[in-house]
Motif scaffolding. Sequence first.
Motif: not given
Length: 855
Positions: A787-792, A759-766
């Motif tokens: 967004y990060a929580l829902n997409t992962t 989840v943290f990685d998706r936030i960083r990517e965004y």
Amino acid sequence: MKGKIDFNTPDEAVIKLIKDRVDESIATSEKTLRARIDKFGVTQPNIQKLEASGRILIELPGVSDQDRVRKLLQGTANLEFWETYDNEEIISKLVQADKRLAEILTGLKDTTAIDTAKVAAKVDTTKSTVKVDTSKKDTASALSKLGLNKKDTAKNTLAKKASEDTSAMAKAKREHPLFFLLQPFIDQKGAAVPGPVVGRSLVKDTAKVMSYLENEKIKRVLPDNVRFAWTFKPVKGAESVTQLVALKVTRRDKKPALFGDIMTDARKDYDQKGGGRPHISMTMTDEASQTWAALTGDNIGKSIAIVLDDYVYSYPTVQGKISGGSSQITGDFTTREADDLVNILKAGKMPAPAHIVEETVVGPTLGAESINAGFKSFAIALILVFIFMAVYYGKGGMVADIVLLINTFFIIGVLASLGAVLTLPGIAGIVLVVAISVDANVLIFERIREELRAGKGLQLAIADGYKHAMSSILDSNVTTLLLGIILYAYGSGPVQGFATTLIIGILCSLFSAIFISRLVFETLLGRKMDISFSIPVTANAFKHVNIDFVKKRKFYYIFSSLIIITGAIFFFKHGGFTMGVDFKGGRSYVVRFENPVVTEAVGNAIRKTIGTKTGEQVKTFGGNNTVRITTAYMIDDTSSNAEETVKQKLKESLNLLGNKYDIIQSQKVGETISRDLRNNAVWTILFSCALMFIYILVRFKGWQYGLGATVALFHDVLVVLSCYAIFDGVLPFTLEINQDFIAAILTVMGYSMTDTVVVFDRIREYLADKGKAALIPGEEKNRIINYALNTTLSRTMITSLITFFVLVAIFFFGGEVIRSFAFALLIGIVIGTYSSICIATPIVIDFDRRKKTIE
């Protein structure tokens, strides 16, 4: 230490030297034990020096003779030769000691001799004709008054301890406490039998007898230079009876007449006469040969006791001076006992005594059941995973199945090549590795599906999917790898087994998921084959999910708090957790009866035999005909016969039930090691959390991320502990806090950390895509986190479901031994998934106070 330290040596240098000597002793002990075990003939033994603990872990598969193993491991090979007293010289002193002991114990000035012939324990004095010197009239008279001058047999006296008048027995015990336990070695006329043997006693009474003889007030009536030692072999025809030998101290330093590294060779030979019985022939060093010649020359017609590890193996009578440095150890040995003795002598002397502080014995029945159940549950779990991946991801899932199978072979192959022993925590490591391996494929496939939805072609979608999933895969695997390294470095025994499997599995999984699966896809693309990553039913799964996790975070906090508070209430209600033997110390036995049995009846039978102050617990273990018995009886007794005494008491208790039984597993853990295991477990978990915090702090450039992940870890541990407190005594299996539970907690921590990092990685990517360095507090921050929580969420739920399937298979088909462990994992996986979504990331918001968050 002579020549290495003196009065002027600094304290630091002395301490360093002592530590170095200790380390050398432990290393030498490991080599010595390894040499003994190599000659013992065990297939694939596992021997590990547990660093910084002063302990050595030894696992011996396929060994049924437990007593033989204990003697092999605990023998120091400390060989000594002692001069001896003759029985005639000591017997009168023992009479005085018995009288003095009675005065001490009863406070009487004098004692009245009574006829204890019917109640005193007596044995056959000899099987052959012996010429008895009866000139010691006073001694014979005194023994006659005690009623110890009549012939009897070991079978109907020592073994029975008299079944006659209990009041007379109590009186004999009170007035003649020493001779009640120690039968003087006399003939039917009451005269002392020549030789160094001064008495016989039941094995279970030997410790008491020695405590009497070592009493300072008793030692005053005995010769100053006498020392007593028990024979290694019991009396022939009376296996529960052993003999006491009087040794003579002839040196001013109180040491034996001959001792130390005196032997150059030992071998097993057979008597040319006497039925070809085995004995041990020894060859001495040149220096020892000279001492031996002088010793035998000075003791012609007398006995010299050969003592090994404080037990008298033989006491031959010297017929003449022996030159050349040859000697023999005789004593009614079996061929196996002679082989073991030669093995111990040739392997060398242990630099320090070795004591078994933890012992687990798994019987062949339970062992076979565990193996079959383990294979069955693992096979079912893999089949479930294969089916799910193939159904959900189509052809892509089939590729993942092939990769997972190859990965499993890699892991098993590496473990086999290292000679690793697969234990329960090791299975936990494989479970976590299967989840990590599947998780890597799920991450890649979900990213490929996102790229396909964005309108990219198949080849480009696969390439970008691997590219964008790479950081998440690396971060989640690195955090788990760090956890494994910590556990291996600071854990012990089973925890190290878990860590070994985990580290190997992570490295194999990375290779398989990143390289092998990519190679397969490139091959399929090169052949222009169509590859699907979903079926019609699953194509749009989780596509339109949009849950406002941030807004509902306070509800999640309240829900988690209620579980933890409820667990605390049940914790105090139960008076704490049910601690396993390895954490509280004691002995544990798994007993299977022929017919169903009531635990209360078993408990009552045990209390009748060993009393009520031993903390015994009896709980059902699987079916209604199997129980686990836990007791602290004699746990602090380090004597060589303590284990056998406890087992005999247990058998006496179980025999009262009139129900045939079999002890299929036993475990013993001393207080010291149980305390160390508890402390190590706590510090290992705390240190793991601290390292995870530091890694995430550095990797994601924000202490809030590290704090969120760490809080989630503590949350998972507390909730699992709360569930154990709530359901203990409710579920039909035992919920104990032990080393296996710690392995389960560590598995959950690794799994939860993997979820959180994704989840943290998706936030960083965004943020990287938007060209931002950090989250901007306010509505945008909430939106990005949601967004990060829902997409992962799809990846999180799919990985959790697959892991859950694996654990359900282990829970139902893995057998009773692993059921409690699987239950902890089931709870942990559910809680770990929940905390990574509902606890870890929302914490980032609440602890970022740079600006009030708008909701």
